[in-house]
Motif scaffolding. Sequence first.
Motif, PDB file in Angstrom:
ATOM      1  N   LEU A  15      64.059  10.314 -32.485  1.00  0.00           N
ATOM      2  CA  LEU A  15      63.891   8.862 -32.436  1.00  0.00           C
ATOM      3  C   LEU A  15      64.659   8.189 -33.569  1.00  0.00           C
ATOM      4  O   LEU A  15      65.254   7.125 -33.381  1.00  0.00           O
ATOM      5  CB  LEU A  15      62.411   8.491 -32.508  1.00  0.00           C
ATOM      6  N   ASN A  16      64.665   8.804 -34.747  1.00  0.00           N
ATOM      7  CA  ASN A  16      65.435   8.252 -35.869  1.00  0.00           C
ATOM      8  C   ASN A  16      66.931   8.260 -35.571  1.00  0.00           C
ATOM      9  O   ASN A  16      67.633   7.305 -35.907  1.00  0.00           O
ATOM     10  CB  ASN A  16      65.145   9.017 -37.161  1.00  0.00           C
ATOM     11  N   GLU A  17      67.433   9.316 -34.963  1.00  0.00           N
ATOM     12  CA  GLU A  17      68.849   9.383 -34.597  1.00  0.00           C
ATOM     13  C   GLU A  17      69.198   8.304 -33.576  1.00  0.00           C
ATOM     14  O   GLU A  17      70.262   7.698 -33.641  1.00  0.00           O
ATOM     15  CB  GLU A  17      69.209  10.760 -34.041  1.00  0.00           C
ATOM     16  N   ALA A  18      68.284   8.045 -32.625  1.00  0.00           N
ATOM     17  CA  ALA A  18      68.524   6.998 -31.623  1.00  0.00           C
ATOM     18  C   ALA A  18      68.592   5.630 -32.299  1.00  0.00           C
ATOM     19  O   ALA A  18      69.443   4.800 -31.959  1.00  0.00           O
ATOM     20  CB  ALA A  18      67.433   7.030 -30.561  1.00  0.00           C
ATOM     21  N   THR A  52      99.616  -3.155 -39.290  1.00  0.00           N
ATOM     22  CA  THR A  52      99.193  -2.987 -37.903  1.00  0.00           C
ATOM     23  C   THR A  52      98.824  -1.535 -37.610  1.00  0.00           C
ATOM     24  O   THR A  52      97.798  -1.271 -36.977  1.00  0.00           O
ATOM     25  CB  THR A  52     100.326  -3.433 -36.957  1.00  0.00           C
ATOM     26  N   LEU A  53      99.626  -0.615 -38.089  1.00  0.00           N
ATOM     27  CA  LEU A  53      99.336   0.802 -37.859  1.00  0.00           C
ATOM     28  C   LEU A  53      98.062   1.235 -38.581  1.00  0.00           C
ATOM     29  O   LEU A  53      97.266   2.009 -38.041  1.00  0.00           O
ATOM     30  CB  LEU A  53     100.520   1.658 -38.311  1.00  0.00           C
ATOM     31  N   ILE A  54      97.844   0.728 -39.784  1.00  0.00           N
ATOM     32  CA  ILE A  54      96.627   1.059 -40.532  1.00  0.00           C
ATOM     33  C   ILE A  54      95.405   0.538 -39.794  1.00  0.00           C
ATOM     34  O   ILE A  54      94.390   1.237 -39.674  1.00  0.00           O
ATOM     35  CB  ILE A  54      96.709   0.493 -41.962  1.00  0.00           C
ATOM     36  N   LEU A  55      95.485  -0.689 -39.282  1.00  0.00           N
ATOM     37  CA  LEU A  55      94.352  -1.268 -38.560  1.00  0.00           C
ATOM     38  C   LEU A  55      94.063  -0.513 -37.268  1.00  0.00           C
ATOM     39  O   LEU A  55      92.902  -0.293 -36.922  1.00  0.00           O
ATOM     40  CB  LEU A  55      94.611  -2.741 -38.269  1.00  0.00           C
ATOM     41  N   LEU A  56      95.097  -0.124 -36.560  1.00  0.00           N
ATOM     42  CA  LEU A  56      94.889   0.649 -35.332  1.00  0.00           C
ATOM     43  C   LEU A  56      94.224   1.989 -35.627  1.00  0.00           C
ATOM     44  O   LEU A  56      93.334   2.429 -34.890  1.00  0.00           O
ATOM     45  CB  LEU A  56      96.217   0.864 -34.603  1.00  0.00           C
ATOM     46  N   PHE A  57      94.621   2.631 -36.705  1.00  0.00           N
ATOM     47  CA  PHE A  57      94.001   3.894 -37.097  1.00  0.00           C
ATOM     48  C   PHE A  57      92.537   3.681 -37.478  1.00  0.00           C
ATOM     49  O   PHE A  57      91.674   4.483 -37.107  1.00  0.00           O
ATOM     50  CB  PHE A  57      94.770   4.515 -38.266  1.00  0.00           C
ATOM     51  N   ALA A  58      92.232   2.600 -38.193  1.00  0.00           N
ATOM     52  CA  ALA A  58      90.847   2.307 -38.585  1.00  0.00           C
ATOM     53  C   ALA A  58      89.971   2.047 -37.355  1.00  0.00           C
ATOM     54  O   ALA A  58      88.830   2.519 -37.282  1.00  0.00           O
ATOM     55  CB  ALA A  58      90.811   1.105 -39.528  1.00  0.00           C
ATOM     56  N   ILE A  59      90.504   1.329 -36.387  1.00  0.00           N
ATOM     57  CA  ILE A  59      89.753   1.070 -35.152  1.00  0.00           C
ATOM     58  C   ILE A  59      89.489   2.377 -34.414  1.00  0.00           C
ATOM     59  O   ILE A  59      88.373   2.626 -33.935  1.00  0.00           O
ATOM     60  CB  ILE A  59      90.516   0.066 -34.260  1.00  0.00           C
ATOM     61  N   TYR A  60      90.488   3.238 -34.338  1.00  0.00           N
ATOM     62  CA  TYR A  60      90.331   4.535 -33.675  1.00  0.00           C
ATOM     63  C   TYR A  60      89.231   5.364 -34.353  1.00  0.00           C
ATOM     64  O   TYR A  60      88.398   5.970 -33.687  1.00  0.00           O
ATOM     65  CB  TYR A  60      91.662   5.282 -33.697  1.00  0.00           C
ATOM     66  N   LYS A  61      89.231   5.400 -35.685  1.00  0.00           N
ATOM     67  CA  LYS A  61      88.224   6.176 -36.417  1.00  0.00           C
ATOM     68  C   LYS A  61      86.829   5.612 -36.192  1.00  0.00           C
ATOM     69  O   LYS A  61      85.860   6.372 -36.086  1.00  0.00           O
ATOM     70  CB  LYS A  61      88.541   6.196 -37.918  1.00  0.00           C
ATOM     71  N   LEU A  62      86.681   4.299 -36.139  1.00  0.00           N
ATOM     72  CA  LEU A  62      85.371   3.695 -35.910  1.00  0.00           C
ATOM     73  C   LEU A  62      84.848   4.013 -34.514  1.00  0.00           C
ATOM     74  O   LEU A  62      83.659   4.250 -34.327  1.00  0.00           O
ATOM     75  CB  LEU A  62      85.434   2.184 -36.107  1.00  0.00           C
ATOM     76  N   VAL A  63      85.723   4.023 -33.550  1.00  0.00           N
ATOM     77  CA  VAL A  63      85.306   4.294 -32.173  1.00  0.00           C
ATOM     78  C   VAL A  63      84.864   5.745 -32.013  1.00  0.00           C
ATOM     79  O   VAL A  63      83.885   6.038 -31.335  1.00  0.00           O
ATOM     80  CB  VAL A  63      86.446   3.945 -31.189  1.00  0.00           C
ATOM     81  N   ASN A  64      85.526   6.667 -32.663  1.00  0.00           N
ATOM     82  CA  ASN A  64      85.230   8.093 -32.519  1.00  0.00           C
ATOM     83  C   ASN A  64      84.389   8.641 -33.663  1.00  0.00           C
ATOM     84  O   ASN A  64      84.493   9.815 -34.000  1.00  0.00           O
ATOM     85  CB  ASN A  64      86.534   8.893 -32.422  1.00  0.00           C
ATOM     86  N   ASN A  65      83.509   7.844 -34.208  1.00  0.00           N
ATOM     87  CA  ASN A  65      82.761   8.210 -35.393  1.00  0.00           C
ATOM     88  C   ASN A  65      81.415   8.867 -35.088  1.00  0.00           C
ATOM     89  O   ASN A  65      80.735   9.316 -35.992  1.00  0.00           O
ATOM     90  CB  ASN A  65      82.542   6.961 -36.260  1.00  0.00           C
ATOM     91  N   SER A  66      81.000   8.942 -33.857  1.00  0.00           N
ATOM     92  CA  SER A  66      79.661   9.383 -33.497  1.00  0.00           C
ATOM     93  C   SER A  66      79.383  10.826 -33.916  1.00  0.00           C
ATOM     94  O   SER A  66      80.192  11.719 -33.697  1.00  0.00           O
ATOM     95  CB  SER A  66      79.445   9.241 -31.997  1.00  0.00           C
ATOM     96  N   LYS A  67      78.225  11.032 -34.520  1.00  0.00           N
ATOM     97  CA  LYS A  67      77.805  12.367 -34.951  1.00  0.00           C
ATOM     98  C   LYS A  67      77.329  13.188 -33.745  1.00  0.00           C
ATOM     99  O   LYS A  67      77.628  14.365 -33.622  1.00  0.00           O
ATOM    100  CB  LYS A  67      76.688  12.214 -35.978  1.00  0.00           C
ATOM    101  N   TYR A  68      76.557  12.552 -32.888  1.00  0.00           N
ATOM    102  CA  TYR A  68      76.046  13.187 -31.675  1.00  0.00           C
ATOM    103  C   TYR A  68      76.494  12.363 -30.472  1.00  0.00           C
ATOM    104  O   TYR A  68      76.770  11.177 -30.574  1.00  0.00           O
ATOM    105  CB  TYR A  68      74.516  13.242 -31.676  1.00  0.00           C
ATOM    106  N   ASN A  69      76.491  12.986 -29.313  1.00  0.00           N
ATOM    107  CA  ASN A  69      76.842  12.304 -28.084  1.00  0.00           C
ATOM    108  C   ASN A  69      75.666  11.423 -27.648  1.00  0.00           C
ATOM    109  O   ASN A  69      74.528  11.877 -27.584  1.00  0.00           O
ATOM    110  CB  ASN A  69      77.171  13.332 -27.002  1.00  0.00           C
ATOM    111  N   LYS A  70      75.950  10.164 -27.348  1.00  0.00           N
ATOM    112  CA  LYS A  70      74.901   9.202 -26.989  1.00  0.00           C
ATOM    113  C   LYS A  70      74.157   9.635 -25.723  1.00  0.00           C
ATOM    114  O   LYS A  70      72.937   9.526 -25.654  1.00  0.00           O
ATOM    115  CB  LYS A  70      75.526   7.826 -26.793  1.00  0.00           C
TER     116      LYS A  70
END
Length: 83
Positions: A15-18, A52-70
Amino acid sequence: MKEKKLSGLTNEELLNEAKKMKSTAIINATLIGVLIGILIYSIAVNNLGFLTLILLFAIYKLVNNSKYNKREIENLLKERNLK
């Protein structure tokens, strides 16, 4: 600290992870929105540059940051009747 498998988590830990995933999703969505705004401004003013390249990389990292699969967490919550 090693990551536990989802099936090995107790009900309380699950429940805490959720809860963490929900709050993290809101924060990530806000940051992604801000970064996309900066990206659009950067493209409009400077064309395509290094920022622009730095921002695109930051967005990519934020999107793929999940520890567990939802979906895995949601399935386990349904199996254990915790929601």
